[in-house]
Each structure stands twice: as C-alpha cells, then as structure tokens.
Design a protein around this motif. Structure first.
Motif, PDB file in Angstrom:
ATOM      1  N   GLY A  15      47.154  10.034  -1.506  1.00  0.00           N
ATOM      2  CA  GLY A  15      46.681  10.716  -0.302  1.00  0.00           C
ATOM      3  C   GLY A  15      45.252  10.330   0.029  1.00  0.00           C
ATOM      4  O   GLY A  15      44.899  10.173   1.205  1.00  0.00           O
ATOM      5  N   ILE A  16      44.419  10.149  -0.993  1.00  0.00           N
ATOM      6  CA  ILE A  16      43.031   9.730  -0.791  1.00  0.00           C
ATOM      7  C   ILE A  16      42.983   8.325  -0.196  1.00  0.00           C
ATOM      8  O   ILE A  16      42.242   8.059   0.751  1.00  0.00           O
ATOM      9  CB  ILE A  16      42.266   9.785  -2.133  1.00  0.00           C
ATOM     10  CG1 ILE A  16      42.122  11.234  -2.598  1.00  0.00           C
ATOM     11  CG2 ILE A  16      40.892   9.127  -1.998  1.00  0.00           C
ATOM     12  CD1 ILE A  16      41.625  11.379  -4.026  1.00  0.00           C
ATOM     13  N   THR A  17      43.792   7.436  -0.741  1.00  0.00           N
ATOM     14  CA  THR A  17      43.852   6.056  -0.234  1.00  0.00           C
ATOM     15  C   THR A  17      44.313   6.028   1.218  1.00  0.00           C
ATOM     16  O   THR A  17      43.787   5.266   2.042  1.00  0.00           O
ATOM     17  CB  THR A  17      44.801   5.204  -1.095  1.00  0.00           C
ATOM     18  OG1 THR A  17      44.330   5.209  -2.445  1.00  0.00           O
ATOM     19  CG2 THR A  17      44.860   3.773  -0.584  1.00  0.00           C
ATOM     20  N   ALA A  18      45.282   6.889   1.549  1.00  0.00           N
ATOM     21  CA  ALA A  18      45.802   6.939   2.920  1.00  0.00           C
ATOM     22  C   ALA A  18      44.733   7.374   3.915  1.00  0.00           C
ATOM     23  O   ALA A  18      44.801   7.035   5.104  1.00  0.00           O
ATOM     24  CB  ALA A  18      46.997   7.888   2.995  1.00  0.00           C
ATOM     25  N   GLN A  19      43.721   8.114   3.436  1.00  0.00           N
ATOM     26  CA  GLN A  19      42.625   8.563   4.305  1.00  0.00           C
ATOM     27  C   GLN A  19      41.455   7.590   4.300  1.00  0.00           C
ATOM     28  O   GLN A  19      40.376   7.894   4.807  1.00  0.00           O
ATOM     29  CB  GLN A  19      42.151   9.954   3.863  1.00  0.00           C
ATOM     30  CG  GLN A  19      43.196  11.044   4.026  1.00  0.00           C
ATOM     31  CD  GLN A  19      43.684  11.153   5.451  1.00  0.00           C
ATOM     32  OE1 GLN A  19      42.897  11.266   6.375  1.00  0.00           O
ATOM     33  NE2 GLN A  19      45.002  11.127   5.630  1.00  0.00           N
ATOM     34  N   ASN A  20      41.674   6.414   3.697  1.00  0.00           N
ATOM     35  CA  ASN A  20      40.670   5.333   3.674  1.00  0.00           C
ATOM     36  C   ASN A  20      39.402   5.706   2.920  1.00  0.00           C
ATOM     37  O   ASN A  20      38.321   5.236   3.244  1.00  0.00           O
ATOM     38  CB  ASN A  20      40.320   4.884   5.100  1.00  0.00           C
ATOM     39  CG  ASN A  20      41.520   4.282   5.819  1.00  0.00           C
ATOM     40  OD1 ASN A  20      42.265   3.493   5.233  1.00  0.00           O
ATOM     41  ND2 ASN A  20      41.727   4.671   7.065  1.00  0.00           N
TER      42      ASN A  20
END
Length: 380
Positions: A15-20
């Motif tokens: 989820g963190i990666t998806a938020q850049n």
C-alpha cells in the motif's frame, strides 16, 4: 532507512508503494517503531511533515498482527478539529489499507451532515475519525461506546483548543478506558495543551520536527504592488497570462471568498470556494474537483484550508495577507513540498506594506515587491 526496516508487514508495504512513498520522513522513522512498541507519543510537527502516515501506518500494522477473526468493536479513536482533516485522514487510511489481508472498517464523523446518516454506518467500525462535537452527539444517542478504545490519537491538538473544543475534549477523555495508548500531535505546545498532555500521556516518546523552514528555499516568493481597485483584475491577469492550471488562493473572510469566486467565474475562470459557511457536501465536492483538476482555482479561508494537502500544488496566492507571519509560512508551505518547487504570490496593497515587511523580517527572507502600474489589465 526503508519502511520495511520499521517493522511493517508486506501487505502494508504494498500500500505504501502504491502511494509512491519511497522512504520514510523523519517523523515516521521515529514515531512508527515507538507506536508499534505501545508507547505514548508527544509529537510537535507541522502540516506536510508526514505526521498522518506516522500514526496511520503503525495503527494499521497493529490490526494486521491481530487475529482475522478478532472481535469487531471500536478500538482506535482519532480526534481532529475540522471536517476536512477528518475526511483527509480517512482517505489516507483507506489508501494505505488497500492491500491489507485483514480489512479494517474506518469511518469519519463530523458536523454538517445529518446525524442519522452517520449513525447507520457505525456498526463494526474499528477506527473512528471524529470531530469532538459530533462524537459527543453520537455518544448522547448511545450510537457509540468509547469504553473499549485501545488507542487515542489527538491530531492538530493546538488547533482543537484554538477552536474552543477544550471542554468537549475533556468530556470525551472521561469516557475512555484508563488503560490505552495515547498519541498527541500538535504544531505547538502552549499552556493549555501542556495541561492536556500531562493528563493524557504516560512517559511519552517526545518527537519534535522542525517546521519546514528549509522548504522556503524551494518556494519562489513573488510580491506585486497593486491598488485595491486593480487587485481583482490583476489576479485574473496572472491566472490567465500564466495559464495557471491549479492554484490555491487564500483570503481572510468568507464574503471575500464568495465574491472572488463569482468574479473569477464571470471572467471564464473555473473556481470554487471552501469555507465554514459552505455545506459539508459543497466543501467535499470542491476539494475533490480541485484535486482532480476539474476546477483550476480553489479560494479558501485559513480555517477551511486545514486538511487541504496536495503533494504537487504548483501555485499559492495570498489575495489577502494573513494576520501572523506563522500563518503566512503555513500558507506558502502548501507549495514547494518534498523535492518539488513552487510559486507563492502575494498581492500587496499600500496598506499591506508595513505588515508584509514584518512578515519578511520574521521569515528572514527579503521579497521584492514588483510594481504593476505599467501592466495593462483593462481586458481582465
């Protein structure tokens, strides 16, 4: 340092990666391990420092470490001063939780919408984001029980006191179990807040993040001298000739915000206002449309602007100066975030010049005031 090194699970890291997010901000590096360890937190941090993620991520992580068949009851209460901030935090929680194996129901409640409409959504809520007044409304109707809260978060606690919520907050504290984790975030720590801190926190981990003064180097500050009668046309001249696609304009009063939006619309500029007199639906829609690029200009008062957090906002305009230098820095700090540059424009009438000089002195920055007398604004 990486988010993985802070002890977060794989599903949350996705989820963190998806938020850049590439690497944790300083406040996240300090707060996440401490919260996961069950410590109370006293955090001093400005908007834009990454503080929301610093408590949202470990709270979500703690839910992932519990059994998926856990009892569904209210475990986390996040108290905030404004509707916009409540909505923003709920959106942050949902954005990080998108890949979680154990879903967590999160609800935001606030005034300005029918009480019954919020009451029916509360079943099985585990994280509640609430403004104090609306929370007490729900308690009075026995729609919610705070007796099993495990974690209490007070976000922007100083602003909560500024808005007169001290009595409501104290009434809420009395309804909570004595054994719980407490997380307090504030931009400042004044006398009233010191009293609340002493009552709430037990051997807290103290985290203080310096205000984003360094970000002023990434903000191109520009000031234009204008007469009061030329101010509106000159603003439209700037927006049109510089082809501004997304600009946040600050004003000091509700009436000014509405009048300014009317003038902008009449001159073919897509704009909306956000202030305390607007309905919650109108405020939410205006902010959503602004973030999505459906409107180019958002005109806001200082109070309503809390909760407007846009990562790549290119331009901020002070149509009217704020009362304090601190508020000025807070306003212009909405642009020039992280590694991005931005423009902060101020329109200075003759009666504003002394006050603007004081702002510059406190800010320790010299901003040249450019004359606009030779600019033809007749068509604007």
């Amino acid at each position: 340092m990486t988010f993985a090194s802070l002890g977060l699970s794989e599903s949350l890291l996705r989820g963190i990666t998806a938020q850049n997010y590439s690497e944790p901000f300083p406040i996240q590096q300090q707060a996440i391990p401490a919260i996961l360890a069950g410590k109370d937190i006293q955090g001093i941090a400005q908007t834009g420092s990454g503080k929301t993620a610093s408590f949202v991520l470990p709270i979500l992580e703690m839910f992932q470490r519990k059994s998926p068949t856990r009892n569904l009851h209210l475990k986390v209460l996040i108290l905030v001063p404004t509707r916009e901030l409540a909505i923003q935090i709920k959106e942050v929680i949902e954005s990080f939780a998108i890949h979680l194996k154990n879903p967590v129901k999160t609800i935001a409640v606030f005034g300005g919408v029918p009480l019954n409409q919020q009451m029916v959504t509360l079943k099985n809520t585990e994280i509640l984001v609430a403004t104090p007044g609306r929370l007490l409304d729900l308690v009075s109707t026995q729609s919610i029980n705070l007796a099993r809260i495990e974690t209490l978060v007070l976000d922007e606690a100083d602003k909560m006191l500024d808005l007169g919520f001290k009595e409501e907050a104290n009434n809420i504290f009395k309804l909570l179990p004595k054994k719980r984790q407490n997380i307090l975030f504030s931009a400042t720590l004044d006398t009233d807040l010191e009293t609340i801190k002493e009552a709430l926190l037990s051997e807290p981990v103290k985290i203080e993040i310096e205000p984003e003064v360094q970000n002023l180097d990434q903000i191109n500050q520009i000031a234009y001298a204008v007469s009061p009668e030329r101010k509106g046309p000159f603003l439209r001249y700037l927006i049109k000739t510089q082809v501004m696609q997304q600009v946040l304009i600050f004003v000091s009063a509700v009436r000014t915000a509405d009048n300014l939006v009317d003038k902008l619309k009449k001159n073919g500029i897509n704009a909306a206002a956000i202030h305390s007199k607007k309905t919650q639906g109108a405020r939410t829609e205006a902010l959503r449309n602004f973030k999505a690029g459906k409107i180019n200009v958002l005109v806001a008062t200082d109070l309503a602007s809390r909760g407007i957090d846009i990562q790549f906002l290119p331009v901020v305009i002070n149509y009217e100066l704020p009362r304090s230098p601190k508020d000025y820095v807070h306003r212009i700090g909405r642009t020039g975030r992280a590694t991005n540059s931005g423009d902060a424009i101020s329109l200075i009438c003759p009666e504003d010049q002394h006050h603007f000089h004081i702002i510059q002195k406190k800010m320790k920055r010299k901003v040249e005031i450019i004359s606009t007398d030779e600019i033809d604004i007749a068509k604007f």
